[in-house]
Design a protein around this motif. Structure first.
Motif, PDB file in Angstrom:
ATOM      1  N   ARG A   1       0.832  -1.210   0.000  1.00 37.27           N
ATOM      2  CA  ARG A   1       0.000   0.000   0.000  1.00 37.27           C
ATOM      3  C   ARG A   1       0.863   1.256   0.000  1.00 37.27           C
ATOM      4  O   ARG A   1       0.602   2.200  -0.749  1.00 37.27           O
ATOM      5  N   LEU A   2       1.912   1.268   0.821  1.00 36.96           N
ATOM      6  CA  LEU A   2       2.794   2.438   0.843  1.00 36.96           C
ATOM      7  C   LEU A   2       3.515   2.609  -0.487  1.00 36.96           C
ATOM      8  O   LEU A   2       3.734   3.734  -0.946  1.00 36.96           O
ATOM      9  N   GLY A   3       3.886   1.488  -1.093  1.00 37.51           N
ATOM     10  CA  GLY A   3       4.548   1.579  -2.387  1.00 37.51           C
ATOM     11  C   GLY A   3       3.660   2.204  -3.437  1.00 37.51           C
ATOM     12  O   GLY A   3       4.082   3.072  -4.214  1.00 37.51           O
ATOM     13  N   LEU A   4       2.394   1.769  -3.476  1.00 37.81           N
ATOM     14  CA  LEU A   4       1.439   2.343  -4.424  1.00 37.81           C
ATOM     15  C   LEU A   4       1.195   3.819  -4.130  1.00 37.81           C
ATOM     16  O   LEU A   4       1.062   4.645  -5.047  1.00 37.81           O
ATOM     17  N   LEU A   5       1.145   4.138  -2.851  1.00 37.01           N
ATOM     18  CA  LEU A   5       0.906   5.528  -2.455  1.00 37.01           C
ATOM     19  C   LEU A   5       2.065   6.423  -2.870  1.00 37.01           C
ATOM     20  O   LEU A   5       1.868   7.518  -3.433  1.00 37.01           O
ATOM     21  N   LEU A   6       3.290   5.978  -2.609  1.00 44.10           N
ATOM     22  CA  LEU A   6       4.458   6.768  -3.009  1.00 44.10           C
ATOM     23  C   LEU A   6       4.532   6.911  -4.526  1.00 44.10           C
ATOM     24  O   LEU A   6       4.916   7.963  -5.051  1.00 44.10           O
ATOM     25  N   SER A   7       4.167   5.849  -5.234  1.00 41.10           N
ATOM     26  CA  SER A   7       4.167   5.927  -6.693  1.00 41.10           C
ATOM     27  C   SER A   7       3.169   6.968  -7.179  1.00 41.10           C
ATOM     28  O   SER A   7       3.461   7.750  -8.089  1.00 41.10           O
ATOM     29  N   GLU A   8       1.990   6.987  -6.559  1.00 43.70           N
ATOM     30  CA  GLU A   8       0.967   7.965  -6.942  1.00 43.70           C
ATOM     31  C   GLU A   8       1.451   9.387  -6.657  1.00 43.70           C
ATOM     32  O   GLU A   8       1.271  10.295  -7.471  1.00 43.70           O
ATOM     33  N   ILE A   9       2.073   9.593  -5.509  1.00 39.46           N
ATOM     34  CA  ILE A   9       2.611  10.924  -5.190  1.00 39.46           C
ATOM     35  C   ILE A   9       3.642  11.330  -6.227  1.00 39.46           C
ATOM     36  O   ILE A   9       3.638  12.462  -6.725  1.00 39.46           O
ATOM     37  N   GLY A  10       4.536  10.409  -6.553  1.00 41.96           N
ATOM     38  CA  GLY A  10       5.576  10.716  -7.529  1.00 41.96           C
ATOM     39  C   GLY A  10       5.012  11.095  -8.880  1.00 41.96           C
ATOM     40  O   GLY A  10       5.475  12.050  -9.529  1.00 41.96           O
ATOM     41  N   GLN A  11       3.997  10.361  -9.329  1.00 47.99           N
ATOM     42  CA  GLN A  11       3.409  10.653 -10.628  1.00 47.99           C
ATOM     43  C   GLN A  11       2.705  12.004 -10.613  1.00 47.99           C
ATOM     44  O   GLN A  11       2.800  12.779 -11.576  1.00 47.99           O
ATOM     45  N   GLN A  12       1.998  12.293  -9.521  1.00 50.77           N
ATOM     46  CA  GLN A  12       1.304  13.573  -9.432  1.00 50.77           C
ATOM     47  C   GLN A  12       2.268  14.752  -9.364  1.00 50.77           C
ATOM     48  O   GLN A  12       1.975  15.837  -9.889  1.00 50.77           O
ATOM     49  N   GLN A  13       3.419  14.532  -8.739  1.00 58.90           N
ATOM     50  CA  GLN A  13       4.369  15.627  -8.538  1.00 58.90           C
ATOM     51  C   GLN A  13       5.469  15.664  -9.604  1.00 58.90           C
ATOM     52  O   GLN A  13       6.392  16.470  -9.503  1.00 58.90           O
ATOM     53  N   GLY A  14       5.385  14.791 -10.579  1.00 60.31           N
ATOM     54  CA  GLY A  14       6.340  14.837 -11.690  1.00 60.31           C
ATOM     55  C   GLY A  14       7.721  14.306 -11.353  1.00 60.31           C
ATOM     56  O   GLY A  14       8.715  14.703 -11.984  1.00 60.31           O
ATOM     57  N   VAL A  15       7.819  13.421 -10.374  1.00 59.91           N
ATOM     58  CA  VAL A  15       9.114  12.814 -10.049  1.00 59.91           C
ATOM     59  C   VAL A  15       9.469  11.819 -11.147  1.00 59.91           C
ATOM     60  O   VAL A  15       8.637  11.002 -11.551  1.00 59.91           O
ATOM     61  N   GLU A  16      10.696  11.871 -11.630  1.00 65.29           N
ATOM     62  CA  GLU A  16      11.105  11.001 -12.723  1.00 65.29           C
ATOM     63  C   GLU A  16      12.490  10.405 -12.477  1.00 65.29           C
ATOM     64  O   GLU A  16      13.308  10.979 -11.752  1.00 65.29           O
ATOM     65  N   ILE A  17      12.728   9.258 -13.106  1.00 67.77           N
ATOM     66  CA  ILE A  17      14.062   8.665 -13.161  1.00 67.77           C
ATOM     67  C   ILE A  17      14.629   8.988 -14.537  1.00 67.77           C
ATOM     68  O   ILE A  17      14.023   8.648 -15.560  1.00 67.77           O
ATOM     69  N   THR A  18      15.764   9.671 -14.577  1.00 68.78           N
ATOM     70  CA  THR A  18      16.347  10.034 -15.864  1.00 68.78           C
ATOM     71  C   THR A  18      16.994   8.816 -16.520  1.00 68.78           C
ATOM     72  O   THR A  18      17.282   7.817 -15.846  1.00 68.78           O
ATOM     73  N   GLN A  19      17.229   8.905 -17.814  1.00 65.47           N
ATOM     74  CA  GLN A  19      17.850   7.776 -18.507  1.00 65.47           C
ATOM     75  C   GLN A  19      19.262   7.492 -17.987  1.00 65.47           C
ATOM     76  O   GLN A  19      19.631   6.327 -17.808  1.00 65.47           O
ATOM     77  N   PRO A  20      20.090   8.535 -17.730  1.00 67.17           N
ATOM     78  CA  PRO A  20      21.412   8.245 -17.141  1.00 67.17           C
ATOM     79  C   PRO A  20      21.301   7.525 -15.793  1.00 67.17           C
ATOM     80  O   PRO A  20      22.102   6.631 -15.498  1.00 67.17           O
ATOM     81  N   GLU A  21      20.318   7.911 -14.965  1.00 65.81           N
ATOM     82  CA  GLU A  21      20.126   7.235 -13.677  1.00 65.81           C
ATOM     83  C   GLU A  21      19.739   5.777 -13.903  1.00 65.81           C
ATOM     84  O   GLU A  21      20.229   4.876 -13.217  1.00 65.81           O
ATOM     85  N   MET A  22      18.867   5.539 -14.885  1.00 65.57           N
ATOM     86  CA  MET A  22      18.445   4.169 -15.176  1.00 65.57           C
ATOM     87  C   MET A  22      19.604   3.350 -15.711  1.00 65.57           C
ATOM     88  O   MET A  22      19.769   2.172 -15.358  1.00 65.57           O
ATOM     89  N   ASN A  23      20.418   3.961 -16.538  1.00 60.33           N
ATOM     90  CA  ASN A  23      21.591   3.249 -17.073  1.00 60.33           C
ATOM     91  C   ASN A  23      22.530   2.822 -15.952  1.00 60.33           C
ATOM     92  O   ASN A  23      23.092   1.723 -15.977  1.00 60.33           O
TER      93      ASN A  23
END
Length: 522
Positions: A352-374
């Motif tokens: 539940r907390l994971g889903l909640l944090l994901s929702e917050i991130g999506q609403q607030q525009g939090v992103e993982i950049t491609q260099p970070e993913m690499n």
């Protein structure tokens, strides 16, 4: 394509798809047309083989591929048309096999992500417990380091070696009277009692003096790496050159230089920085726990049972692994099993907390950049043997859900950082002991809150166990393992499974995954 909904229970969904035979045949014809230029057959010029002959030669394989494409396309269309957000990869089953020229009947079962209510993130108040590293802590760590960096001095020639002494020796080993590769050495240093050599070898060196010669007889273990030596008796002719005893290790510039540093001041600086990083980590853990507690208290919504089951199994698997290393493994396992329901509640909270944090991130525009993913992918690949790293990279590229799982922990930390910046934070200076006591106290309080009905506090799980009943708070917990196509398996890791800590299983809405058609007989 005909679609019929057969189940809509909570977050569970089930559908029956009918894919017309004409759609499958259209894909067969398209595939034949695509491969025709590459097909070679005696008597025909390249690219001139008639379609009917291609069908006769390769029709079964082409039709199977076309059927799989049609099923995948049907599942994708179903997800898009119904506006579904799968929690895990859909379970796809081809009903009653498939007959050429007939419609394909497909069963699709899945769990969807819940509609997460708009998270309340205003008014968050957090306390940051800060600890500074003092000179006493640095000196203690320096003394521990010196203790682990033993110094040796030559003993008198009459000194008989005992446990804890260092023997400098030459030896030649033989099996059945024949010397074997790797069985000889010169000027080898061995600390008696260290257990570095074959069982029994070091014991037979006790009492030797400089200049002694001794025949050591041992038997190689049954699980010895070299096949030609497993379980074999061996003799080693040993010549003792010196016996050395432990000397006082002086903590000075020379000591630091022996570690590759400039001087003692530089070593102390590194130790202080390392200690401060550890304390900062404890401070962050404390803040994150308080943050997640506030979020959990203000939000309650259903979570996909399969995700909870997977997280629960992850917790239990690691607890059982750790319990296996306890002095009384059987008792530790019984205690864990007795508290199984508490751990299931922890798993549900994590999801539940994971889903909640994901929702917050999506609403607030939090992103993982491609260099970070690499960087994430490169770091993960390093956990595999070199010969499997390419296989792992291909696996991540071809499995969006696996990539999402890899991305999730970093994504969660970025969301937490965002919330830290938004919260009203006050600082309070404490000692390390006070900070650790506060963390332990939170564990105990949360353990009580997760119990279903027990009026008295149960014993805590063994200290080595990964997750206490009060966790689901912080750290690097593994996400539940999503189902993966059988044909695409990640390479086996070269090390044992990593320990999961206490953090919620952060979930980004997984990318749509094309599910392979699965025959009922499978």
């Amino acid at each position: 394509m005909k679609t019929v909904a057969t189940e809509k229970d909570g977050l569970k969904r089930a559908y029956e798809l009918t894919i017309p035979a004409k759609d499958i045949e259209a894909k067969v014809e398209a595939e034949i047309k695509r491969v025709a230029p590459q097909v070679k057959m005696p008597g025909f010029r390249p690219g001139k083989v008639p379609p009917n002959l291609i069908r006769k030669m390769h029709g079964e394989a082409i039709e199977a591929q076309a059927l799989e494409q049609a099923v995948r396309g049907g599942v994708d269309k179903l997800i898009a048309d119904e506006k579904l957000k799968p929690a895990i990869q859909p379970e796809v089953e081809l009903k009653d096999g498939y007959e050429h020229g007939k419609d394909a009947e497909v069963s699709v079962k899945l769990e969807i992500l819940p509609d997460v209510p708009t998270p309340e993130i205003d008014g968050l108040k957090l306390e940051r417990l800060t600890v500074d590293v003092d000179d006493k802590q640095v000196d203690e760590r320096l003394a521990e380091l010196a203790k682990n960096q033993k110094s040796w001095k030559d003993a008198a020639k009459t000194k008989k070696a005992g446990k804890g002494d260092l023997v400098v020796m030459d030896f030649v080993g033989s099996v059945d009277g024949e010397e074997f590769e790797g069985g000889s050495a010169e000027d080898m240093n061995i600390e008696l009692g260290s257990g570095r050599l074959i069982p029994g070898f070091e014991d037979q060196l006790e009492g030797v003096k400089a200049g002694d010669k001794r025949t050591v007889e041992v038997t190689f273990p049954a699980d010895y790496p070299a096949e030609n030596l497993k379980g074999k008796p061996a003799k080693f002719e040993v010549t003792v050159k010196k016996v050395r005893v432990e000397d006082e290790t002086k903590v000075d510039d020379a000591f630091a230089q022996a570690l590759g540093l400039k001087d003692l001041d530089q070593l102390k600086g590194l130790i202080k920085d390392q200690a401060q990083q550890e304390l900062n980590g404890l401070t962050r853990t404390h803040m994150k726990r308080r943050l997640l507690d506030q979020l959990a208290a203000g939000h309650d919504f259903p979570v996909p049972p399969t995700m909870v089951d997977a997280e629960y199994e992850n917790i239990m698997q690691q607890l059982r692994h750790e319990a296996g290393h306890e002095a009384d493994a059987e008792a530790a396992l019984k205690e864990i099993e007795a508290d199984a329901e508490d751990y299931r509640k922890i798993a549900e909270r994590r999801v539940r907390l994971g889903l909640l944090l994901s929702e917050i991130g999506q609403q607030q525009g939090v992103e993982i950049t491609q260099p970070e993913m690499n960087r994430l992918i490169a770091q993960a690949a390093q956990r595999y043997p070199a010969e499997q790293q390419t296989q792992f990279l291909e696996y991540i590229r071809n499995n969006p859900m696996a990539a999402a799982q890899l991305r999730a922990p970093l994504y969660e930390e970025k969301v937490v950082d965002f919330l830290f910046e938004r919260a009203d934070v006050t600082d309070r200076e404490v000692t390390r002991a006070e900070l650790e006591e506060d963390l332990e106290r939170e564990d105990d309080l949360e353990a009580e809150n997760t119990k279903a009905k027990a009026p008295a506090k149960k014993k805590a799980a063994p200290k080595k166990a990964v997750a206490k009943k009060g966790d689901a708070k912080t750290g690097d917990a593994k996400k539940p393992a999503a189902k993966k196509p059988a044909a695409k398996k990640a390479p086996a890791k070269k090390a044992a499974a990593q320990k999961a800590d206490d953090k919620p299983a952060a979930k980004k809405a997984p990318a749509k995954k094309k599910a392979p058609a699965k025959k009922k007989a499978d």
